[in-house]
Design a protein around this motif. Structure first.
Motif, mmCIF file in Angstrom:
data_model
loop_
_atom_site.group_PDB
_atom_site.id
_atom_site.type_symbol
_atom_site.label_atom_id
_atom_site.label_comp_id
_atom_site.label_asym_id
_atom_site.label_seq_id
_atom_site.Cartn_x
_atom_site.Cartn_y
_atom_site.Cartn_z
ATOM 1 N N ILE A 140 17.479 16.043 -7.695
ATOM 2 C CA ILE A 140 18.110 14.779 -7.318
ATOM 3 C C ILE A 140 17.440 13.662 -8.104
ATOM 4 O O ILE A 140 16.217 13.640 -8.240
ATOM 5 N N ALA A 141 18.240 12.737 -8.627
ATOM 6 C CA ALA A 141 17.687 11.603 -9.371
ATOM 7 C C ALA A 141 18.412 10.327 -8.942
ATOM 8 O O ALA A 141 19.631 10.330 -8.740
ATOM 9 N N PHE A 142 17.634 9.256 -8.815
ATOM 10 C CA PHE A 142 18.196 7.949 -8.464
ATOM 11 C C PHE A 142 17.649 6.933 -9.462
ATOM 12 O O PHE A 142 16.542 6.417 -9.297
ATOM 13 N N PRO A 143 18.406 6.652 -10.535
ATOM 14 C CA PRO A 143 17.911 5.714 -11.550
ATOM 15 C C PRO A 143 17.591 4.351 -10.957
ATOM 16 O O PRO A 143 18.338 3.836 -10.109
ATOM 17 N N SER A 144 16.488 3.774 -11.382
ATOM 18 C CA SER A 144 16.049 2.477 -10.870
ATOM 19 C C SER A 144 17.101 1.410 -11.147
ATOM 20 O O SER A 144 17.606 1.287 -12.268
ATOM 21 N N GLY A 145 17.439 0.644 -10.115
ATOM 22 C CA GLY A 145 18.400 -0.432 -10.262
ATOM 23 C C GLY A 145 19.850 0.011 -10.286
ATOM 24 O O GLY A 145 20.756 -0.811 -10.426
ATOM 25 N N SER A 146 20.071 1.309 -10.135
ATOM 26 C CA SER A 146 21.437 1.832 -10.196
ATOM 27 C C SER A 146 22.042 1.919 -8.804
ATOM 28 O O SER A 146 21.334 1.926 -7.794
ATOM 29 N N ASP A 147 23.374 1.984 -8.745
ATOM 30 C CA ASP A 147 24.060 2.246 -7.483
ATOM 31 C C ASP A 147 24.696 3.627 -7.500
ATOM 32 O O ASP A 147 25.618 3.915 -6.759
ATOM 33 N N LYS A 148 24.173 4.504 -8.377
ATOM 34 C CA LYS A 148 24.671 5.869 -8.502
ATOM 35 C C LYS A 148 23.544 6.859 -8.213
ATOM 36 O O LYS A 148 22.400 6.676 -8.635
ATOM 37 N N LEU A 149 23.896 7.908 -7.485
ATOM 38 C CA LEU A 149 22.981 9.008 -7.205
ATOM 39 C C LEU A 149 23.427 10.230 -7.995
ATOM 40 O O LEU A 149 24.632 10.542 -8.040
ATOM 41 N N TYR A 150 22.483 10.922 -8.630
ATOM 42 C CA TYR A 150 22.775 12.120 -9.418
ATOM 43 C C TYR A 150 22.167 13.327 -8.718
ATOM 44 O O TYR A 150 20.995 13.310 -8.340
ATOM 45 N N THR A 151 22.952 14.375 -8.539
ATOM 46 C CA THR A 151 22.454 15.612 -7.930
ATOM 47 C C THR A 151 22.800 16.787 -8.829
ATOM 48 O O THR A 151 23.915 16.891 -9.344
ATOM 49 N N GLY A 152 21.835 17.670 -9.046
ATOM 50 C CA GLY A 152 22.033 18.847 -9.891
ATOM 51 C C GLY A 152 21.925 20.114 -9.073
ATOM 52 O O GLY A 152 21.207 20.166 -8.064
ATOM 53 N N SER A 153 22.629 21.155 -9.513
ATOM 54 C CA SER A 153 22.722 22.364 -8.711
ATOM 55 C C SER A 153 22.731 23.615 -9.578
ATOM 56 O O SER A 153 23.001 23.567 -10.780
ATOM 57 N N THR A 154 22.466 24.736 -8.927
ATOM 58 C CA THR A 154 22.595 26.025 -9.605
ATOM 59 C C THR A 154 24.062 26.451 -9.729
ATOM 60 O O THR A 154 24.340 27.540 -10.220
ATOM 61 N N ASP A 155 24.981 25.596 -9.276
ATOM 62 C CA ASP A 155 26.398 25.843 -9.566
ATOM 63 C C ASP A 155 26.783 25.325 -10.955
ATOM 64 O O ASP A 155 27.962 25.255 -11.301
ATOM 65 N N GLU A 156 25.754 24.952 -11.747
ATOM 66 C CA GLU A 156 25.888 24.537 -13.153
ATOM 67 C C GLU A 156 26.532 23.166 -13.315
ATOM 68 O O GLU A 156 27.084 22.843 -14.373
ATOM 69 N N THR A 157 26.462 22.327 -12.282
ATOM 70 C CA THR A 157 27.033 20.988 -12.387
ATOM 71 C C THR A 157 26.022 19.927 -11.975
ATOM 72 O O THR A 157 25.059 20.194 -11.250
ATOM 73 N N VAL A 158 26.271 18.711 -12.468
ATOM 74 C CA VAL A 158 25.636 17.499 -11.953
ATOM 75 C C VAL A 158 26.744 16.643 -11.350
ATOM 76 O O VAL A 158 27.768 16.387 -12.003
ATOM 77 N N ARG A 159 26.545 16.247 -10.113
ATOM 78 C CA ARG A 159 27.503 15.376 -9.449
ATOM 79 C C ARG A 159 26.952 13.951 -9.391
ATOM 80 O O ARG A 159 25.749 13.745 -9.187
ATOM 81 N N ILE A 160 27.853 12.994 -9.580
ATOM 82 C CA ILE A 160 27.497 11.578 -9.554
ATOM 83 C C ILE A 160 28.176 10.955 -8.338
ATOM 84 O O ILE A 160 29.390 11.088 -8.153
ATOM 85 N N TRP A 161 27.354 10.290 -7.499
ATOM 86 C CA TRP A 161 27.838 9.751 -6.230
ATOM 87 C C TRP A 161 27.734 8.232 -6.234
ATOM 88 O O TRP A 161 26.747 7.662 -6.707
ATOM 89 N N ASP A 162 28.756 7.583 -5.696
ATOM 90 C CA ASP A 162 28.719 6.139 -5.498
ATOM 91 C C ASP A 162 27.964 5.845 -4.202
ATOM 92 O O ASP A 162 28.336 6.346 -3.126
ATOM 93 N N CYS A 163 26.904 5.060 -4.292
ATOM 94 C CA CYS A 163 26.047 4.836 -3.132
ATOM 95 C C CYS A 163 26.682 3.924 -2.091
ATOM 96 O O CYS A 163 26.232 3.901 -0.939
ATOM 97 N N GLN A 164 27.692 3.167 -2.460
ATOM 98 C CA GLN A 164 28.350 2.305 -1.489
ATOM 99 C C GLN A 164 29.330 3.087 -0.623
ATOM 100 O O GLN A 164 29.337 2.965 0.605
ATOM 101 N N SER A 165 30.136 3.920 -1.263
ATOM 102 C CA SER A 165 31.159 4.666 -0.528
ATOM 103 C C SER A 165 30.702 6.051 -0.107
ATOM 104 O O SER A 165 31.276 6.650 0.811
ATOM 105 N N GLY A 166 29.669 6.596 -0.772
ATOM 106 C CA GLY A 166 29.223 7.955 -0.497
ATOM 107 C C GLY A 166 30.133 9.015 -1.085
ATOM 108 O O GLY A 166 29.995 10.201 -0.769
#
Length: 420
Positions: A140-166
């Motif tokens: 899991i990564a949360f870039p400083s000053g960003s409103d996006k959350l990044y999550t990585g998985s063994t399903d071979e993907t990275v998902r990008i989440w909007d922190c306001q709407s989830g």
């Protein structure tokens, strides 16, 4: 300070008048549910220097250095197997989540002898959960000053989440298991088999750094250097070239005989934990190995720097606390024991600025401890083991488990006993 009435009892308990204190006999029996309790939750009265100003202001990045006022106060709060639970330990009916409650059809309600919650303890709560990954969340990564959350998985993907709407606003298919992911400034780095992917979230530049052999398990940045721990036991380094705006190979650090699964930087040192059961200490200027730590008896899963100490955890069921002697070498000053192997560590501060250590164990729990006492604060339960923990802004933190679920938590100002 107003030390009248109840405030005086709490003030004394924190060490203002230790010679008149008594040990709580309910705590000794493991049954104290008073908060705040007017009596001591430790066998020995804490010294006046037990909590330095530096400890409360620790950023977690200073690294192990024994200062002139070094005072070893580790483990004074008991913790697991150390004499009972510490401040904030919750009384629960059973140490297991109700399966019927999970399915939404428990008929016993409050009379159920099992937990109807995913956590016990005080001062934190679950805000929401993010669904989408099909396999384990490994980073899991949360870039400083960003409103996006990044999550990585063994399903071979990275998902990008909007922190306001989830909501998930993007899915990146990488063609390989995500072994790790970090953010540094505008950059997000992702470790996959044989490559490190680098994305600039500001100008949308994408780079592929080759050189790793096998899975990339760990990443860390120090100044303009990126380090990657790989499956073959080497640590690769790249240096950012501001002229060409790319990362160029800089070094390969050899020494570990098996995969490097954890990296952290502190006090001008690079610390690497490995499947060969050792921790190596590297000089960041010369990139030479200064010391090899061999006290763990199984894989060193995670290392982190807190104040003047290095903390490490292992599948050998221990957390070890290291400090630098006068000679500069690291030695173990305290060992905390768990009942199960420990997968990852994360250090952060609660809503009152007090340092807390999160320990993910392979019994599908995350245990929260006060530092440096290791008094237990609470516990998070999950369907499968938590492999990733990440700090966010304003008291937020994230956990990712083996089912692919990401949960969002936050520290709250008011203490509560059982949450969500």
């Amino acid at each position: 300070m107003d030390v009248d009435g109840g405030s005086k009892r709490v003030y004394n308990r924190l060490g203002a008048d230790a010679k008149h204190q008594k040990v709580c006999f309910h705590w000794q029996a493991g049954k104290c549910n008073r908060y705040p309790c007017p009596f001591l939750h430790s066998e020995l009265p804490p010294s006046n220097g037990a909590s330095s100003k530096r400890a409360h202001e620790a950023s977690g990045l200073s690294g192990p250095r024994r200062g002139p006022n070094f005072n070893n106060t580790w483990g004074r709060g008991g913790g697991r197997g150390g004499g009972g639970g510490g401040r904030g330990a919750a009384v629960v009916k059973a140490d297991k989540v109700c399966n019927y409650w999970i399915q939404g059809n428990c008929s016993y309600g409050e009379r159920c002898k099992f937990l109807h919650s995913w956590s016990v303890g005080d001062g934190f709560s679950m805000l929401t959960q993010l669904e989408g990954h099909q396999k384990a969340v490994s980073a899991i990564a949360f870039p400083s000053g960003s409103d996006k959350l990044y999550t990585g998985s063994t399903d071979e993907t990275v998902r990008i989440w909007d922190c306001q709407s989830g909501k998930c606003i993007g899915v990146v298919n990488l063609g390989g298991d995500v072994g790790c992911m970090i953010s540094e400034g505008p950059w997000v780095f992702v470790g996959i088999p044989n490559f490190v992917k680098a994305w600039n979230t500001q100008n949308l530049m994408e780079l592929s750094l080759n050189g790793p052999v096998g899975q990339v398990y760990a990443l860390v940045v120090n100044n303009d250097m990126l380090f990657a721990g790989t499956q073959d036991g080497s640590i690769l380094a790249w240096k950012f070239n501001v002229v060409t705006n790319c990362f160029e190979p800089a070094a390969s650090l050899k020494g570990h005989s098996r995969g490097v699964v954890s990296l952290v930087v502190g006090a001008n040192r690079l610390y690497s934990g490995s499947m060969d059961n050792t921790i190596r200490v590297w000089n960041l200027e010369t990139l030479q190995c200064l010391q090899t730590l061999t006290e763990h008896t199984s894989v060193v899963m995670s290392v982190l720097c807190w104040d003047q100490f290095l903390l490490s955890c292992s599948l050998d069921k221990t957390v070890k606390v290291w400090y630098a002697t006068e000679s500069g070498n690291l030695e173990v000053t305290y060992t905390h024991n768990e009942e199960h192997g420990i997968l990852t560590l994360c250090g952060m501060h609660d809503s009152q600025g007090k340092p807390v250590l999160l320990c993910s164990c392979n019994d599908n729990t995350v245990r929260l401890y006060d530092l440096p006492s290791f008094a237990e604060r609470g516990k998070i339960m999950t369907k499968q083991e938590v492999r990733a923990i990440q700090i966010g802004p304003n008291g937020i933190f994230f956990t990712g488990d083996g089912t692919g679920q990401v949960r969002v938590w936050n520290w709250v100002a008011e203490a509560t006993s059982t949450i969500q």
